[in-house]
Design a protein around this motif. Structure first.
Motif, mmCIF file in Angstrom:
data_model
loop_
_atom_site.group_PDB
_atom_site.id
_atom_site.type_symbol
_atom_site.label_atom_id
_atom_site.label_comp_id
_atom_site.label_asym_id
_atom_site.label_seq_id
_atom_site.Cartn_x
_atom_site.Cartn_y
_atom_site.Cartn_z
ATOM 1 N N ALA A 193 0.855 -1.216 -0.223
ATOM 2 C CA ALA A 193 0.154 0.169 -0.101
ATOM 3 C C ALA A 193 0.882 1.234 -0.048
ATOM 4 O O ALA A 193 2.018 1.324 0.718
ATOM 5 C CB ALA A 193 -0.898 0.070 1.053
ATOM 6 N N ALA A 194 0.342 2.302 -0.692
ATOM 7 C CA ALA A 194 0.978 3.506 -0.596
ATOM 8 C C ALA A 194 0.108 4.582 -0.327
ATOM 9 O O ALA A 194 -1.076 4.694 -0.693
ATOM 10 C CB ALA A 194 1.773 4.088 -1.976
ATOM 11 N N PRO B 254 -5.304 10.148 0.148
ATOM 12 C CA PRO B 254 -5.319 9.087 -0.992
ATOM 13 C C PRO B 254 -4.460 7.994 -0.804
ATOM 14 O O PRO B 254 -3.253 8.184 -0.261
ATOM 15 C CB PRO B 254 -4.805 10.308 -2.169
ATOM 16 C CG PRO B 254 -4.924 11.586 -1.570
ATOM 17 C CD PRO B 254 -4.820 11.499 -0.018
ATOM 18 N N TYR B 255 -4.773 7.024 -1.503
ATOM 19 C CA TYR B 255 -3.884 5.784 -1.555
ATOM 20 C C TYR B 255 -4.101 4.970 -2.477
ATOM 21 O O TYR B 255 -5.056 5.044 -3.341
ATOM 22 C CB TYR B 255 -4.316 4.976 0.018
ATOM 23 C CG TYR B 255 -5.731 4.176 -0.248
ATOM 24 C CD1 TYR B 255 -5.808 2.876 -0.655
ATOM 25 C CD2 TYR B 255 -6.913 5.143 0.159
ATOM 26 C CE1 TYR B 255 -7.164 2.517 -0.451
ATOM 27 C CE2 TYR B 255 -8.122 4.430 0.026
ATOM 28 C CZ TYR B 255 -8.344 3.262 -0.047
ATOM 29 O OH TYR B 255 -9.524 2.769 -0.379
ATOM 30 N N ALA B 256 -3.178 3.901 -2.648
ATOM 31 C CA ALA B 256 -3.097 2.723 -3.719
ATOM 32 C C ALA B 256 -2.838 1.620 -3.255
ATOM 33 O O ALA B 256 -1.986 1.564 -2.342
ATOM 34 C CB ALA B 256 -2.284 3.196 -4.938
ATOM 35 N N VAL B 257 -3.391 0.459 -3.639
ATOM 36 C CA VAL B 257 -2.791 -0.734 -3.042
ATOM 37 C C VAL B 257 -2.790 -2.057 -4.113
ATOM 38 O O VAL B 257 -3.256 -1.869 -5.182
ATOM 39 C CB VAL B 257 -4.282 -1.444 -2.167
ATOM 40 C CG1 VAL B 257 -3.829 -2.914 -1.693
ATOM 41 C CG2 VAL B 257 -4.338 -0.631 -1.131
ATOM 42 N N THR B 258 -1.961 -2.550 -4.260
ATOM 43 C CA THR B 258 -1.561 -3.908 -5.049
ATOM 44 C C THR B 258 -1.492 -5.200 -4.200
ATOM 45 O O THR B 258 -0.937 -5.167 -3.185
ATOM 46 C CB THR B 258 -0.296 -3.755 -5.812
ATOM 47 O OG1 THR B 258 -0.263 -2.516 -6.532
ATOM 48 C CG2 THR B 258 -0.021 -4.874 -6.708
ATOM 49 N N LEU C 37 3.327 2.894 -6.314
ATOM 50 C CA LEU C 37 3.539 4.031 -6.514
ATOM 51 C C LEU C 37 3.102 4.816 -7.632
ATOM 52 O O LEU C 37 2.623 5.980 -7.663
ATOM 53 C CB LEU C 37 5.042 4.273 -6.297
ATOM 54 C CG LEU C 37 5.582 4.024 -4.908
ATOM 55 C CD1 LEU C 37 7.257 3.834 -5.045
ATOM 56 C CD2 LEU C 37 5.365 5.002 -3.811
ATOM 57 N N ALA C 38 3.120 3.921 -8.922
ATOM 58 C CA ALA C 38 2.832 4.602 -10.097
ATOM 59 C C ALA C 38 1.330 4.937 -10.116
ATOM 60 O O ALA C 38 0.903 6.085 -10.252
ATOM 61 C CB ALA C 38 3.248 3.606 -11.123
ATOM 62 N N LYS C 39 0.448 3.997 -9.492
ATOM 63 C CA LYS C 39 -0.714 4.214 -9.402
ATOM 64 C C LYS C 39 -1.258 5.317 -8.653
ATOM 65 O O LYS C 39 -2.257 6.085 -8.896
ATOM 66 C CB LYS C 39 -1.473 3.002 -8.985
ATOM 67 C CG LYS C 39 -1.739 1.837 -10.030
ATOM 68 C CD LYS C 39 -2.552 0.471 -9.357
ATOM 69 C CE LYS C 39 -1.873 -0.130 -8.057
ATOM 70 N NZ LYS C 39 -2.723 -1.352 -7.755
ATOM 71 N N ILE D 50 -2.935 11.187 -7.604
ATOM 72 C CA ILE D 50 -3.000 12.599 -6.943
ATOM 73 C C ILE D 50 -2.559 13.742 -8.019
ATOM 74 O O ILE D 50 -2.390 14.973 -7.624
ATOM 75 C CB ILE D 50 -1.869 12.545 -5.886
ATOM 76 C CG1 ILE D 50 -0.530 12.389 -6.469
ATOM 77 C CG2 ILE D 50 -2.101 11.514 -4.964
ATOM 78 C CD1 ILE D 50 0.437 12.303 -5.160
ATOM 79 N N ALA D 51 -2.009 13.459 -9.182
ATOM 80 C CA ALA D 51 -1.677 14.346 -10.157
ATOM 81 C C ALA D 51 -2.725 15.567 -10.166
ATOM 82 O O ALA D 51 -3.656 15.104 -10.362
ATOM 83 C CB ALA D 51 -1.418 13.736 -11.496
ATOM 84 N N PRO D 52 -2.364 16.907 -10.267
ATOM 85 C CA PRO D 52 -1.172 17.413 -10.250
ATOM 86 C C PRO D 52 -0.558 17.833 -9.087
ATOM 87 O O PRO D 52 0.218 18.866 -8.775
ATOM 88 C CB PRO D 52 -1.562 18.832 -11.273
ATOM 89 C CG PRO D 52 -2.602 19.039 -10.957
ATOM 90 C CD PRO D 52 -3.439 17.855 -10.530
ATOM 91 N N ALA D 53 -0.825 17.184 -8.030
ATOM 92 C CA ALA D 53 -0.454 17.617 -6.585
ATOM 93 C C ALA D 53 1.174 17.797 -6.569
ATOM 94 O O ALA D 53 1.619 16.843 -7.081
ATOM 95 C CB ALA D 53 -1.021 16.604 -5.603
ATOM 96 N N GLU D 54 1.625 18.757 -5.934
ATOM 97 C CA GLU D 54 3.037 18.779 -5.777
ATOM 98 C C GLU D 54 3.704 17.610 -4.720
ATOM 99 O O GLU D 54 3.235 17.750 -3.588
ATOM 100 C CB GLU D 54 3.520 19.952 -5.176
ATOM 101 C CG GLU D 54 3.377 21.193 -6.217
ATOM 102 C CD GLU D 54 4.415 20.963 -7.583
ATOM 103 O OE1 GLU D 54 5.241 20.437 -7.282
ATOM 104 O OE2 GLU D 54 4.037 21.462 -8.570
#
Length: 311
Positions: free
Chosen positions: A112-113, A152-156, A185-187, A192-196
């Motif tokens: 998870a990220a 925001p998060y992503a899981v694989t 991380l890519a997901k 979250i783009a275009p967040a800095e």
């Protein structure tokens, strides 16, 4: 190596992409719109509008566009910005990444990220976020949904069947983890783009150079501002948040597998796990383990021995 930076608006970014169409690269750093790779120059255009030229022909190529740039900056960078210290990292808008399940015989590997920006650091920390290993399963299930609503998060999830296929191909578990972290991380970077994004912090399971060597064949590598740090959950709250999300998803997957098998599957890789695996062999056959267990663990042989004795 010469480095030149210009600031581009959308029109100029489109013009740059069209001009360098024949040399576009598939490998994009975090926050990049596109990248160009030529023998004498590398060009990276970021969502912020910054365009970085690097290489022997950097000055020449940048010069073609400076007059058209929104806010040109043709001065060469005298030195790279130093990497932030760990204390500084903890104050940045960052993605944290962590994994669970690698030492458990039953169940998948889950990576998870989570992204926590500066404005939400205290809010996420106030949810009770800390390393998932210090929390009970009940606390994980209580805290994780609140984190997921806030950050925001992503899981694989690498399920057991796929894990066993990768392992039989000769892939070490460390490479599996590297691939899963990079893909997760890519997901999230895209989401979250275009967040800095100021930093990406991975709870270290490999040194940074070794991590990227495992990713050499990937078509897209998240490389920019990546830090691999031991005990990273104590460095940035985003890593601790990611560890809790990963653990929560792992627990859900274990519950799903338990329902499919017909009895609760234990975590870890101890004696109780050997007994559970032997029960699966007796009731469903050895082949049933492939869908719920990491077959190369020593538990498989122990379970087979137990099942034979109990016939």
């Amino acid at each position: 190596m010469s480095n030149y930076v210009i600031q581009a608006d959308r029109q100029l970014l489109d013009a740059l992409r069209a001009h360098y169409q024949d040399a576009l690269s598939d490998r994009l750093p975090a926050g990049a719109l596109f990248a160009v790779k030529r023998p004498d120059v590398a060009i990276t255009a970021y969502r912020s509008g910054k365009v970085l030229f690097q290489g022997k022909a950097a000055e020449q190529e940048a010069g073609k566009w400076i007059g058209k740039a929104a806010a040109p900056s043709g001065k060469p960078k005298e030195r790279e910005t130093p990497a932030p210290t760990e204390s500084k990292l903890g104050t940045l808008s960052a993605i944290g990444s962590d994994e669970v399940g690698t030492g458990d015989y039953f169940g998948p590997i889950v990576v998870a990220a989570a992204y926590v920006d500066r404005a939400h650091l205290d809010r996420v920390a106030a949810l009770g976020v800390k390393d998932s290993k210090q929390l009970t399963d009940e606390a994980i299930k209580r805290i994780a949904p609140a984190i997921m609503e806030t950050a925001p998060y992503a899981v694989t999830v690498l399920d057991n069947a796929e894990y066993n296929r990768w392992q039989r191909s000769g892939m070490p578990q460390t490479k599996m983890k590297a691939l899963l972290h990079n893909r997760t991380l890519a997901k999230l970077v895209d989401a979250i783009a275009p967040a800095e994004l100021e930093a990406i912090i991975i709870d270290q399971f490999l040194e940074r150079d070794a991590y990227f060597r495992y990713l050499a064949d990937e078509t897209r590598i998240i490389r920019e501002r990546v830090h691999c740090l031991p005990k990273a959950e104590s460095v940035h709250v985003a890593v601790a948040a990611a560890s809790i999300i990963a653990r929560c998803v792992f627990l859900e997957e274990m519950e799903r597998l338990s329902r499919a098998i017909g009895f609760p599957l234990p975590k870890g890789a101890g004696v109780i796990v050997d007994e559970a695996a032997a029960r699966i062999i007796r009731e469903r056959g050895e082949e049933a383990l492939a869908g719920c267990a990491k077959l190369h663990f020593a538990n498989t042989k122990k379970a087979l021995d137990i099942a034979k004795r109990q016939k």
